[in-house]
Design an enzyme around this catalytic site. Structure first.
Site, PDB file in Angstrom:
ATOM      1  N   LYS A   1     -14.353  -9.469   4.410  1.00 39.36           N
ATOM      2  CA  LYS A   1     -14.351  -8.570   3.256  1.00 39.36           C
ATOM      3  C   LYS A   1     -15.364  -9.099   2.256  1.00 39.36           C
ATOM      4  CE  LYS A   1      -9.385  -7.384   3.251  1.00 39.36           C
ATOM      5  NZ  LYS A   1      -8.060  -7.950   2.866  1.00 39.36           N
TER       6      LYS A   1
ATOM      7  N   GLU B   1      -3.413  -8.963  12.746  1.00 37.57           N
ATOM      8  CA  GLU B   1      -4.037  -9.631  11.586  1.00 37.57           C
ATOM      9  C   GLU B   1      -2.935 -10.160  10.669  1.00 37.57           C
ATOM     10  OE1 GLU B   1      -6.601  -6.953   9.391  1.00 37.57           O
ATOM     11  OE2 GLU B   1      -6.119  -8.008   7.536  1.00 37.57           O
TER      12      GLU B   1
ATOM     13  N   HIS C   1     -12.758  -2.819   4.782  1.00 37.00           N
ATOM     14  CA  HIS C   1     -12.762  -2.259   3.417  1.00 37.00           C
ATOM     15  C   HIS C   1     -11.696  -2.966   2.581  1.00 37.00           C
ATOM     16  CE1 HIS C   1      -9.156   0.571   4.386  1.00 37.00           C
ATOM     17  NE2 HIS C   1      -9.051  -0.601   4.968  1.00 37.00           N
TER      18      HIS C   1
ATOM     19  N   GLU D   1      -0.094  -2.370   7.688  1.00 30.11           N
ATOM     20  CA  GLU D   1      -1.048  -1.466   8.351  1.00 30.11           C
ATOM     21  C   GLU D   1      -0.745  -1.307   9.833  1.00 30.11           C
ATOM     22  OE1 GLU D   1      -5.023  -2.865   7.473  1.00 30.11           O
ATOM     23  OE2 GLU D   1      -4.408  -3.352   5.427  1.00 30.11           O
TER      24      GLU D   1
ATOM     25  N   GLU E   1      -4.467   3.785   1.727  1.00 33.54           N
ATOM     26  CA  GLU E   1      -5.581   3.839   2.677  1.00 33.54           C
ATOM     27  C   GLU E   1      -5.575   5.118   3.500  1.00 33.54           C
ATOM     28  OE1 GLU E   1      -5.781   0.144   4.841  1.00 33.54           O
ATOM     29  OE2 GLU E   1      -6.207  -0.985   3.017  1.00 33.54           O
TER      30      GLU E   1
ATOM     31  N   ASP F   1      -6.883 -13.124   7.660  1.00 33.95           N
ATOM     32  CA  ASP F   1      -7.449 -12.458   6.467  1.00 33.95           C
ATOM     33  C   ASP F   1      -7.171 -13.353   5.251  1.00 33.95           C
ATOM     34  OD1 ASP F   1      -8.009 -10.852   4.282  1.00 33.95           O
ATOM     35  OD2 ASP F   1      -6.539  -9.318   4.713  1.00 33.95           O
TER      36      ASP F   1
ATOM     37  N   HIS G   1       0.820  -1.218   0.000  1.00 33.94           N
ATOM     38  CA  HIS G   1       0.000   0.000   0.000  1.00 33.94           C
ATOM     39  C   HIS G   1       0.855   1.270   0.000  1.00 33.94           C
ATOM     40  CE1 HIS G   1      -3.535  -2.448   1.895  1.00 33.94           C
ATOM     41  NE2 HIS G   1      -3.244  -2.806   0.648  1.00 33.94           N
TER      42      HIS G   1
HETATM   43  C1  LIG Z   1      -7.414  -4.245   3.391  1.00 32.58           C
HETATM   44  C2  LIG Z   1      -6.366  -5.001   3.079  1.00 32.58           C
HETATM   45  O1  LIG Z   1      -5.657  -4.799   1.941  1.00 32.58           O
HETATM   46  P1  LIG Z   1      -6.128  -5.231   0.475  1.00 32.58           P
HETATM   47  O2  LIG Z   1      -7.490  -4.656   0.252  1.00 32.58           O
HETATM   48  O3  LIG Z   1      -5.070  -4.644  -0.413  1.00 32.58           O
HETATM   49  O4  LIG Z   1      -6.141  -6.725   0.490  1.00 32.58           O
HETATM   50  C3  LIG Z   1      -5.892  -6.070   3.980  1.00 32.58           C
HETATM   51  O5  LIG Z   1      -4.904  -6.752   3.659  1.00 32.58           O
HETATM   52  O6  LIG Z   1      -6.479  -6.293   5.045  1.00 32.58           O
HETATM   53 MG   LIG Z   2      -5.192  -7.923   5.754  1.00 29.18          MG
END
Ligand SMILES: C=C(OP(=O)(O)O)C(=O)O
Ligand SMILES: [Mg+2]
Length: 429
Positions: A339, A287, A367, A166, A207, A314, A156
């Site tokens: 997601k 995460e 998101h 993040e 983000e 995730d 990102h």
């Molecule tokens: C929001 C995330 O990134 P991406 O949408 O790029 O997977 C994530 O990895 O949690």
């Molecule tokens: Mg993630």
């Protein structure tokens, strides 16, 4: 009032990274219309539902979604026309059957999800209810802790910042969501001043968080603790930290490669590193601490750290009950990231959250790094009583629009509204 679905139409629009994405309009036969658009990830899990992209470079530079748009306007429209817009599960099942693949690759998860969300919003409208109420009924009153991603790294930040993707702040000590958003934005402004005073860049990543060139993954945590204090809050008491290293992105040949620290760590060493960071910093959620294929490593991670932070999968679970169930059976984590576009329909997303809650797991709503102005996840988080969500920094329109929607919902709920606070984070000893 008319509940019959007359048609769905679609178009290609741009997302927050300037890439094409799908937007869908759904209409009842008496002319009511509702719209939804589909987000897109960058650090995607390999088992996610397939986002259908055109083979060539589309008219906006990035790969287009005209094939998905066409699928909505032809096959999907023909199949779903005439159904009652309140029959969400039937709608989603019809589209899954029509697609016929396990990962929605034929029609495209982006085509299917656009229709799924637009029709849900149309049903809310046709039944004259706000979306959170339509989706959650009487239970839709829990406002989530907004986990705000104020330092962006990894993909990102185009590999220019921290290895970890993040660094989020969670203002769980606030008494309302609105107060939490205010606190988050105060810390964000304080962080900008701290970075500038150190001659670091305050330019933002995908983000909306800052993306400074740091020399370790510890440094952002130090800056964040300073920013929390500078803004007048107590780290760990009022505001804690959540991290998503998105470690699948730096895992190869059985090792975790940290560019900024010139190190390559085993799963155990990586876990011990997180443990050290948890000793020094108020981290309440981790995460994707380990990679999507490192199931054995996850077991070790969970054994070591489950009492200290909520451990969220995730890439490991991709919002899919099949993988979440395995995670529950093998006791690998304490929460799943949720997601919508990882699984591709609203009803399957609800199934994933139910499975988590029924087993004492957290469901952390998210998101994507490529977003639109659509605020569906804000309403959905309240409806599902998920207690926490992440939707970026308190900066960039597509991120703040979700936080703004949550503040609108809180105001509308009035004395019914409850703020989730620290209890939203599942830590098990
Ligand atoms: C929001 C995330 O990134 P991406 O949408 O790029 O997977 C994530 O990895 O949690
Ligand atoms: Mg993630």
């Amino acid at each position: 009032m008319n509940f019959l679905l007359e048609k769905v139409t679609a178009r290609e629009i741009l997302d927050s990274r300037g890439n094409p994405t799908v937007e869908v309009d759904a209409f009842t036969s008496d002319g009511q219309m509702a719209r939804a658009s589909v987000p897109s990830g960058a650090s995607t899990g390999s088992r996610e539902a397939t986002e259908r992209r055109d083979g060539d470079t589309g008219r906006f530079g990035g790969k287009g979604v005209l094939g998905a748009v066409k699928a909505v306007e032809t096959e999907i429209c023909d199949t779903v026309r005439g159904i009652d817009v309140r029959e969400q599960r039937r709608l989603d099942n019809l589209m899954r059957e029509l697609d016929g693949t396990e990962n929605k690759s034929r029609l495209g998860a982006n085509a299917i999800l656009g229709v799924s969300l637009a029709v849900a919003r149309l049903a809310a409208q046709a039944t004259r209810q706000p979306l959170y109420r339509y989706l959650g009924g009487l239970n839709a009153s829990l406002l989530p802790v907004p986990c705000m991603n104020i330092i962006n790294g990894g993909v990102h930040a185009r590999g220019q910042g921290a290895d970890f993707q993040e660094f989020m702040i969670a203002p769980h000590g606030a008494s309302t969501l609105t107060e939490a958003v205010r606190q988050g934005s105060e810390v964000y402004q304080a962080l900008r001043q701290i970075l500038l005073s150190r001659h670091l860049s305050a330019a933002v990543g995908d983000e909306g968080g800052f993306a400074p060139a740091v020399s370790s993954n510890r440094e952002p945590l130090e800056f964040i603790v300073q920013a929390i204090e500078k803004a007048g809050y107590r780290p760990g008491e009022d505001i804690s930290i959540c991290m998503d290293p998105a470690s699948s992105e730096f895992y190869s040949d059985g090792k975790y490669h940290l560019r900024t620290e010139s190190s390559a760590l085993s799963s155990e060493e990586m876990t011990d590193y997180y443990g050290e960071l948890m000793n020094q910093f108020p981290i309440i959620l981790l995460e994707d601490g380990l990679a999507e294929d490192d199931w054995a490593g996850w077991k070790y991670l969970h054994n070591k750290l489950s009492g200290r932070a909520e451990l969220v999968g995730d890439d490991l679970f991709v919002t899919n009950v099949k993988y979440i169930r395995r995670g529950i059976e093998e006791n690998l984590a304490s929460a799943a990231l949720i997601k919508l576009n990882q699984i591709g329909t609203l009803s399957e997303t609800f199934d994933a959250v139910s499975l988590c809650h029924e087993n004492g797991w957290g469901a952390f709503i998210s998101h994507r790094s490529g977003e639109t102005m659509d605020t569906f996840i804000a309403d959905m988080t309240v409806a599902l009583r998920a207690g926490h969500l992440k939707t970026g920094a308190p900066c960039r329109g597509e991120r703040i629009e979700k936080y703004n929607q949550l503040m609108r919902i809180e105001q509308e709920l009035g004395c019914e509204a409850r703020y989730a606070g620290i209890k939203a984070f599942v830590r098990r000893s």
